[in-house]
Design an enzyme around this catalytic site. Structure first.
Site, PDB file in Angstrom:
ATOM      1  N   ASP A 351       7.844  -1.922  -1.471  1.00 35.53           N
ATOM      2  CA  ASP A 351       7.193  -1.109  -0.731  1.00 35.53           C
ATOM      3  C   ASP A 351       6.690   0.232  -1.539  1.00 35.53           C
ATOM      4  O   ASP A 351       7.240   0.804  -2.179  1.00 35.53           O
ATOM      5  CB  ASP A 351       8.311  -0.654   0.462  1.00 35.53           C
ATOM      6  CG  ASP A 351       7.835   0.346   1.427  1.00 35.53           C
ATOM      7  OD1 ASP A 351       6.854  -0.243   2.075  1.00 35.53           O
ATOM      8  OD2 ASP A 351       8.201   1.298   1.579  1.00 35.53           O
ATOM      9  N   GLU A 387       3.016  -3.284  -2.820  1.00 33.31           N
ATOM     10  CA  GLU A 387       2.280  -2.777  -1.901  1.00 33.31           C
ATOM     11  C   GLU A 387       1.437  -1.614  -2.769  1.00 33.31           C
ATOM     12  O   GLU A 387       2.077  -0.627  -2.888  1.00 33.31           O
ATOM     13  CB  GLU A 387       3.114  -2.079  -0.711  1.00 33.31           C
ATOM     14  CG  GLU A 387       2.212  -1.662   0.163  1.00 33.31           C
ATOM     15  CD  GLU A 387       3.014  -0.915   1.436  1.00 33.31           C
ATOM     16  OE1 GLU A 387       2.629  -0.917   2.421  1.00 33.31           O
ATOM     17  OE2 GLU A 387       4.148  -0.356   1.311  1.00 33.31           O
TER      18      GLU A 387
END
Length: 699
Positions: A351, A387
């Site tokens: 993330d 990401e």
């Protein structure tokens, strides 16, 4: 007056292994803090309610405090209290009144509670966080549990699926399993449910090769959500990087998670964890003191250079973990290795991964985090997915990660949505996306699999809602619909939300098939959001991070069987035609047979004007790449008609030994494959995509 805790026998112990380590005779405790003046170990009764002993860790080696307690056994509850300066302006927030979780804890006893007693500062002072709180927090925080010795993974070995055959299915543990009628009731919503026959059968029949789970690390529910009667459903609020989130534990606890991974491996399905190392649940300077902040705020977090009281907030979540710090980096790497070597995990999706690669001078592809992954004999073999953005300086790094990483390609998502809703200027970029977005990824020896192609993910509209809603409808989140992204590139096809209009329903169904087809027919690595193959809707909510209810869970009883069959057909088409998953980028280079590896045509067979803003259709011919032998070659033609009228496409000459077979049509999803007899007049319906495959002519 509190009863004095008994004296605990403790000796120096070992600094080399962080955490609580049982050796058969006792437990060694080691914890990092560069700026503390003393670290105390606190032991608790089995119910976690009473502190039974408190003793200072007797030795320090460098920044590691350590001690060994003879006779102590696994299952003992413990926590730390850290002494040192409380000087927020210098970045120090030590407060021994706050019981702290071990960053290396494998499990916790009790639940995290959003309570004012966990705040490290005195809330009564005029300037909040100016002075330390004098309230003990032990009754309001879970206790770390001394674990049994780690047992190396002995289940079914990792499938080690190649990137070229990888199909990723992004799912939430509870959302995937809570409403499945064939999952036993006592397992629904748990890790164990992932290993149930019904779930594995669905994934296998669909053609999934990798299950990517939203965060399973122990996490907290934000205080503001608790006040609204909501929870942090997605779990991007981690605190324990070695511990499973207990709310999803089934009857067999942690072993149930391992058993599920074992069963998924046996079915040939890899397990990828979405991990959150960019920030923690402690939030900004007004947040609770639960672990890292109390142990060494100035080391674990990136602080503002001009004012160390405040945090660098490159994540938008209040704080930023200082992964560039050697001991913080060590914790991250130790966590990753633990999940691979003990829990059997095959890869990780990071993330806000830009945060992890940001050194003090900025994002650095040769920084400590990436260097450590490259040289690690365990982690270097895992699938790594970024990401590739955060909100910090230089935060958008799509295409900037290591050569062997995959990256979420948001440009693929956006362009695909734009094209199929009829936006101008979208055809040229869509054409590039079909070949793996080479303009961004084809450098430094990267391969097409670097591009993780998707049109929907947990964050945003589902596939169905991209075709049902023009605007977001997040009122249930309690923020007056102000949360969530406003740039959805969606279209309701004429009516916002539910409708019984048959024409609109047909238009939406075709749009969904077009979007799915673009994902699975493009070079790169396809990713499917769980439930999209079933037509799952979130009723227009594009930010369901706090919706642990039917809004987020897959409603298996309401599945769109036609869309599911189409998705299976798409994935099988990709699997059976290697030309759709090339190992190298295609650029129109000549092969051994003097034919280009890829070519573009207009539907009439002529040249294309890519600068034409109204361009809404094209033909893409893909042959085996130049690195393939001719015996391995195949041919595929993808015909795209984004226009509002039916057209005819002229197919290129397949050669004397091959013929074209019409294998997929998004306008006629149930029509069986058929040999093309008139290649000059192949009908292509409006707003549709058709695929032709070259097959050998039979006598």
């Amino acid at each position: 007056m509190h009863e004095a805790a008994p004296i605990l026998s403790i000796v120096a112990g070992d600094h080399t292994r962080l955490g609580a380590i049982f050796d058969g005779q006792g437990v060694n405790f080691a914890v990092f803090s560069a700026n503390a003046t003393k670290i105390e170990l606190c032991l608790f009764s089995p119910d976690g309610q009473r502190e039974t002993a408190r003793v200072a860790l007797p030795d320090r080696t460098g920044p590691v405090w350590h001690g060994y307690v003879p006779g102590l056994k696994p299952g003992t509850l413990y926590g730390y209290r850290a002494h040192g300066p409380y000087e927020p302006d210098r970045g120090h927030r030590f407060n021994p009144k706050k019981l702290l979780a071990d960053p290396y804890a494998r499990a916790f006893h009790g639940e995290w509670r959003a309570a004012k007693e966990t705040l490290g500062y005195d809330i009564a002072m005029p300037e909040r966080d100016a002075g330390p709180s004098q309230v003990d927090s032990a009754a309001f925080v879970p206790k770390s549990i001394v674990p049994e010795p780690d047992m190396p993974w002995s289940g079914t070995p990792a499938p080690r699926r190649s990137w070229s055959e990888t199909v990723i299915y992004e799912a939430h543990v509870k959302g995937l399993t809570q409403l499945h009628p064939d999952v036993p009731e006592n397992l629904r919503g748990t890790y164990e449910a992932l290993g149930c026959d019904a779930i594995i059968a669905h994934l296998s029949d669909l053609g999934v090769t990798a299950l990517e789970l939203l965060p399973v690390h122990a996490f907290l529910d934000d205080g503001f959500l608790v006040e609204r009667g909501l929870t942090n459903y997605w779990g991007y609020n981690s605190l324990g990087f070695f511990a499973l989130e207990p709310r999803y534990l089934g009857p067999n606890g942690v072993d149930g998670f391992r058993d599920a991974v074992d069963r998924l491996h046996a079915a040939g399905i890899e397990v990828i964890l979405d991990v959150v190392f960019n920030h923690t649940a402690e939030g900004d300077h007004r947040g609770p003191t639960l672990s890292f902040r109390g142990l060494d705020n100035a080391a674990y977090y990136a602080l503002q250079a001009s004012h160390a009281r405040y945090y660098v907030n490159d994540t938008g979540c209040g704080n930023t973990v200082a992964v560039h710090h050697p001991y913080v980096l060590r914790m991250v790497l130790d966590s990753l290795r633990y999940w691979v070597t003990v829990m059997g995990i095959d890869g990780f999706r990071f993330d806000l991964a830009t945060t992890l690669g940001r050194e003090q001078h900025g994002f650095d592809l040769r920084g400590g985090f990436f260097d450590a992954i490259r040289q690690d004999p365990v982690l270097s073999r895992c699938k790594m997915i970024a990401e590739p953005w955060d909100i910090g300086p230089g935060g958008y790094q799509l295409g900037g990660f290591p050569a062997d990483w995959g990256e979420w390609n948001d440009r693929f998502r956006d362009t695909t949505r734009k094209f199929w809703r009829g936006d101008a200027h979208a055809a040229r970029e869509l054409a590039g996306n079909l070949l793996g977005t080479a303009s961004i990824f084809d450098h430094s020896g990267r391969k097409p699999y670097s591009s993780i192609n998707f049109v929907a993910a947990h964050d945003g509209f589902t596939l169905a809602d991209v075709t049902r809603y023009r605007e977001k409808h997040n009122e249930a989140n309690g923020e007056s619909n102000a949360d969530g992204h406003g740039h959805n590139l969606s279209d309701n096809c004429g009516v916002e939300g539910d409708t019984r209009d048959a024409a609109i329903l047909a238009r939406r169904a075709q749009r969904a098939r077009n979007l799915l087809a673009t994902v699975f027919l493009s070079q790169g690595t396809p990713m499917l959001l769980a439930g999209d193959e079933l037509g799952r809707t979130q009723r227009g909510n594009n930010n369901t991070y706090c919706q642990d209810n039917e809004t987020s869970w897959i409603n298996w009883a309401d599945a769109d069987s036609g869309l599911l069959d189409f998705a299976k057909r798409l994935i099988a088409l990709r699997r059976d035609n290697t030309v759709l998953r090339q190992g190298h980028y295609l650029h129109g280079r000549l092969r051994q047979d003097e034919l280009p590896d890829v070519a573009w045509y207009s539907l009439k067979g002529g040249a294309l004007n890519w600068r034409d803003s109204s361009l809404d259709g094209f033909c893409l011919l893909i042959r085996g790449g130049v690195e393939s032998t001719l015996s391995q070659s195949g041919m595929v033609v993808i015909v795209v008609n984004g226009g509002a009228s039916d057209k005819c496409a002229m197919l290129p000459d397949p050669g004397s030994e091959q013929q074209w077979e019409r294998v997929l049509d998004t306008a006629a999803p149930t029509v069986p494959t058929a040999i093309v007899t008139e290649r000059h007049r192949q009908p292509v319906a409006a707003h549709s995509l058709v695929v032709f495959v070259g097959t050998q002519v039979t006598a």
